[in-house]
Design a protein around this motif. Sequence first.
Motif, mmCIF file in Angstrom:
data_model
loop_
_atom_site.group_PDB
_atom_site.id
_atom_site.type_symbol
_atom_site.label_atom_id
_atom_site.label_comp_id
_atom_site.label_asym_id
_atom_site.label_seq_id
_atom_site.Cartn_x
_atom_site.Cartn_y
_atom_site.Cartn_z
ATOM 1 N N SER A 97 2.019 -3.050 -13.398
ATOM 2 C CA SER A 97 1.370 -3.483 -12.149
ATOM 3 C C SER A 97 2.262 -3.181 -10.952
ATOM 4 O O SER A 97 3.438 -2.804 -11.120
ATOM 5 C CB SER A 97 1.133 -4.997 -12.201
ATOM 6 O OG SER A 97 2.392 -5.648 -12.198
ATOM 7 N N GLY A 98 1.684 -3.427 -9.777
ATOM 8 C CA GLY A 98 2.448 -3.254 -8.553
ATOM 9 C C GLY A 98 3.607 -4.232 -8.462
ATOM 10 O O GLY A 98 4.737 -3.860 -8.133
ATOM 11 N N LYS A 145 -1.941 0.502 -8.805
ATOM 12 C CA LYS A 145 -3.346 0.586 -8.365
ATOM 13 C C LYS A 145 -4.031 1.868 -8.834
ATOM 14 O O LYS A 145 -4.346 1.978 -10.013
ATOM 15 C CB LYS A 145 -3.414 0.412 -6.852
ATOM 16 C CG LYS A 145 -3.122 -1.061 -6.431
ATOM 17 C CD LYS A 145 -3.783 -1.396 -5.125
ATOM 18 C CE LYS A 145 -3.366 -2.742 -4.563
ATOM 19 N NZ LYS A 145 -4.248 -3.833 -4.936
ATOM 20 N N GLU A 197 5.989 -1.079 3.076
ATOM 21 C CA GLU A 197 4.761 -0.302 2.900
ATOM 22 C C GLU A 197 4.652 0.679 4.085
ATOM 23 O O GLU A 197 4.747 0.247 5.236
ATOM 24 C CB GLU A 197 3.542 -1.226 2.928
ATOM 25 C CG GLU A 197 3.466 -2.215 1.776
ATOM 26 C CD GLU A 197 2.584 -3.411 2.137
ATOM 27 O OE1 GLU A 197 1.361 -3.313 1.983
ATOM 28 O OE2 GLU A 197 3.140 -4.442 2.586
ATOM 29 N N GLU A 232 -2.500 -5.426 2.486
ATOM 30 C CA GLU A 232 -3.057 -6.771 2.661
ATOM 31 C C GLU A 232 -2.763 -7.304 4.063
ATOM 32 O O GLU A 232 -3.507 -8.122 4.599
ATOM 33 C CB GLU A 232 -2.468 -7.738 1.618
ATOM 34 C CG GLU A 232 -2.709 -7.334 0.177
ATOM 35 C CD GLU A 232 -4.178 -7.123 -0.123
ATOM 36 O OE1 GLU A 232 -4.513 -5.992 -0.503
ATOM 37 O OE2 GLU A 232 -4.973 -8.065 0.042
ATOM 38 N N ASP A 244 6.883 1.105 -0.828
ATOM 39 C CA ASP A 244 5.866 0.509 -1.691
ATOM 40 C C ASP A 244 4.539 1.224 -1.407
ATOM 41 O O ASP A 244 3.865 0.948 -0.413
ATOM 42 C CB ASP A 244 5.751 -0.999 -1.410
ATOM 43 C CG ASP A 244 4.731 -1.671 -2.331
ATOM 44 O OD1 ASP A 244 3.872 -0.951 -2.891
ATOM 45 O OD2 ASP A 244 4.772 -2.911 -2.472
ATOM 46 N N VAL A 262 7.685 -3.566 -8.105
ATOM 47 C CA VAL A 262 8.543 -4.140 -7.068
ATOM 48 C C VAL A 262 9.737 -4.846 -7.715
ATOM 49 O O VAL A 262 10.897 -4.641 -7.322
ATOM 50 C CB VAL A 262 7.732 -5.127 -6.184
ATOM 51 C CG1 VAL A 262 8.638 -5.918 -5.262
ATOM 52 C CG2 VAL A 262 6.665 -4.385 -5.387
ATOM 53 N N PHE A 267 2.888 -7.243 1.777
ATOM 54 C CA PHE A 267 2.390 -7.802 0.518
ATOM 55 C C PHE A 267 3.025 -6.991 -0.603
ATOM 56 O O PHE A 267 2.859 -5.775 -0.675
ATOM 57 C CB PHE A 267 0.861 -7.720 0.416
ATOM 58 C CG PHE A 267 0.330 -8.440 -0.810
ATOM 59 C CD1 PHE A 267 -0.004 -9.788 -0.753
ATOM 60 C CD2 PHE A 267 0.213 -7.784 -2.030
ATOM 61 C CE1 PHE A 267 -0.471 -10.462 -1.885
ATOM 62 C CE2 PHE A 267 -0.254 -8.457 -3.159
ATOM 63 C CZ PHE A 267 -0.593 -9.799 -3.084
ATOM 64 N N HIS A 268 3.767 -7.677 -1.472
ATOM 65 C CA HIS A 268 4.433 -6.969 -2.571
ATOM 66 C C HIS A 268 4.133 -7.621 -3.916
ATOM 67 O O HIS A 268 4.866 -7.387 -4.877
ATOM 68 C CB HIS A 268 5.939 -6.898 -2.326
ATOM 69 C CG HIS A 268 6.325 -6.117 -1.100
ATOM 70 N ND1 HIS A 268 6.082 -4.765 -0.971
ATOM 71 C CD2 HIS A 268 6.902 -6.509 0.067
ATOM 72 C CE1 HIS A 268 6.518 -4.347 0.214
ATOM 73 N NE2 HIS A 268 7.005 -5.388 0.868
ATOM 74 N N GLN A 272 -0.618 0.455 -2.652
ATOM 75 C CA GLN A 272 -1.986 0.525 -2.094
ATOM 76 C C GLN A 272 -2.236 1.838 -1.347
ATOM 77 O O GLN A 272 -3.358 2.321 -1.277
ATOM 78 C CB GLN A 272 -2.254 -0.682 -1.169
ATOM 79 C CG GLN A 272 -3.705 -0.843 -0.823
ATOM 80 C CD GLN A 272 -4.104 -2.221 -0.284
ATOM 81 O OE1 GLN A 272 -5.036 -2.326 0.472
ATOM 82 N NE2 GLN A 272 -3.435 -3.271 -0.662
HETATM 83 N N1 PLP Z 1 2.395 -3.881 -3.344
HETATM 84 C C1 PLP Z 1 1.338 -3.642 -2.555
HETATM 85 C C2 PLP Z 1 1.503 -2.822 -1.316
HETATM 86 C C3 PLP Z 1 0.080 -4.148 -2.888
HETATM 87 O O1 PLP Z 1 -0.980 -3.913 -2.089
HETATM 88 C C4 PLP Z 1 -0.048 -4.920 -4.064
HETATM 89 C C5 PLP Z 1 -1.361 -5.497 -4.425
HETATM 90 O O2 PLP Z 1 -2.277 -5.581 -3.660
HETATM 91 C C6 PLP Z 1 1.083 -5.134 -4.848
HETATM 92 C C7 PLP Z 1 2.294 -4.605 -4.475
HETATM 93 C C8 PLP Z 1 0.967 -5.942 -6.112
HETATM 94 O O3 PLP Z 1 0.299 -5.195 -7.064
HETATM 95 P P1 PLP Z 1 -0.322 -5.908 -8.355
HETATM 96 O O4 PLP Z 1 -1.431 -6.768 -7.881
HETATM 97 O O5 PLP Z 1 -0.746 -4.756 -9.221
HETATM 98 O O6 PLP Z 1 0.790 -6.695 -8.972
#
Ligand code: PLP
Length: 455
Positions: free
Chosen positions: A130-131, A295, A233, A238, A266, A135, A158-159, A269
């Motif tokens: 996942s994101g 994503k 980002e 978000e 990052d 991170v 948003f991380h 998204q």
């Molecule tokens: N980083 C960014 C820029 C995101 O937009 C998101 C989720 O929206 C994440 C990290 C977290 O990703 P995940 O929901 O797959 O853990």
Amino acid sequence: MTKHLDNHQKETNRLGDANVESPRLSHQARRAACLPRGLSSVTPLCVASGSGAELTDVHGRTYIDFAGGIGTCNVGHCAPPVVAAIREQSDRLIHACAHVALYPPYLDLVERLIDISPGSFPKKAMLVNSGAEAVENAVKIARAYTERAGIVCVEGAFHGRTLLGLSLTSRVSPYKQGFGPFCPEVHRIPYAYCYRCPYDRSFPSCHVYCANALERLFVTHVSAREIAALVIEPQLGEGGFVAPPPGYLERLREICEQHGILFIADEVQTGFGRTGALFAVEHSGVVPDLTLMAKSLAGGLPLGAVVGRADVMDAPSTGGLGSTFGGNPIACATALAVIDLVATGAFLDRARTIGRRISSHFSELQAAYPLIGDVRGMGAMIAMELVADPRTKAPVPEVTRTLVKACYERGLVILPAGVFGNVLRALPPLTITDSQLERAFAVLDEAFSVVARRI
Ligand code: PLP
């Protein structure tokens, strides 16, 4: 166009009338009984299937999808090459766990990511789920490499929702409230949010003054020698689709280099064609030390990646990194199919065309409705910020929610965003057709005409 809207409305009414014991209500009731309220959905939609840029619910109603699984479906729902890759790989190997034994799709994918990610220096890559996990791992790697603990992030970031991801994230309600204490050694600077400039200046005469906040941080808060990395980002997701002006990321990169601080982009998204480039940071020319992906990487399957400088990636000792499911063979095979689709000039061109069309329609609406204070974003990552009055810029989250609902009722799934919850953002699959875009615009027009006051 109106015909599509009429049909959608008629269908909604028919289903509503016919079912006292409505299946839709029953889904809602099952949800309320079984899911914690913290796990919310923007719409009451219960999806049966998806194809391209459309979703079909369990009652057979179709919706244009301007949410794209919050940016996970850049190649569209059930893209045939994605489905084929899933089928083929699931016949061969479903999982082995990379810590037990590697398999060709893992190796093929990391080689491909090394090839397509920013930077011409030697690179290595690891896969996660996942994101947020990307991170977390990037921070571990940066700390191991620099032997420093501090991380700098930005307002509006948003991380992710894991505790470190959340510590870097910058929105109190609903994300952070009640979940502290957060990780120490996290420091925050303002983002280049020109519409609400934190220093009340304007671009270009400001010369991206806000970027110098990073240097001031080293005077007023923490020594630069204690900072391992800046995590940022290239366009806020978000946080409201805030695209920084030219020079901002470049200046931050310069300051990082002066102080031996790693620059981590990052791209969870923004990646995989969303902004009309494979990675959004490419628009600035900045080359990150590490790039984070998730994503849309695997067309809707859970997969994330940390890709970057080989010397940095190699800093943690053997066994220091890992994930049981990270780099699952089916997700890897799917990601290879996704990259074949997105890493083409035609796909990126189409993303830019879609973005231009959305942006110009949003601007037309802005000319008609004072409610729309700002229209912004790179490529096909476009949003509008809604305000009570263009002069006061007071955010209107409740009007934003009403518009989201009005769009949903007319057959368009669209999401809010922004630290104030007053941004409407478009994240459609980048396979959306022109006629689907027109249908989406017709819904938006009607929703605005019902909800907002014209100039
Ligand atoms: N980083 C960014 C820029 C995101 O937009 C998101 C989720 O929206 C994440 C990290 C977290 O990703 P995940 O929901 O797959 O853990």
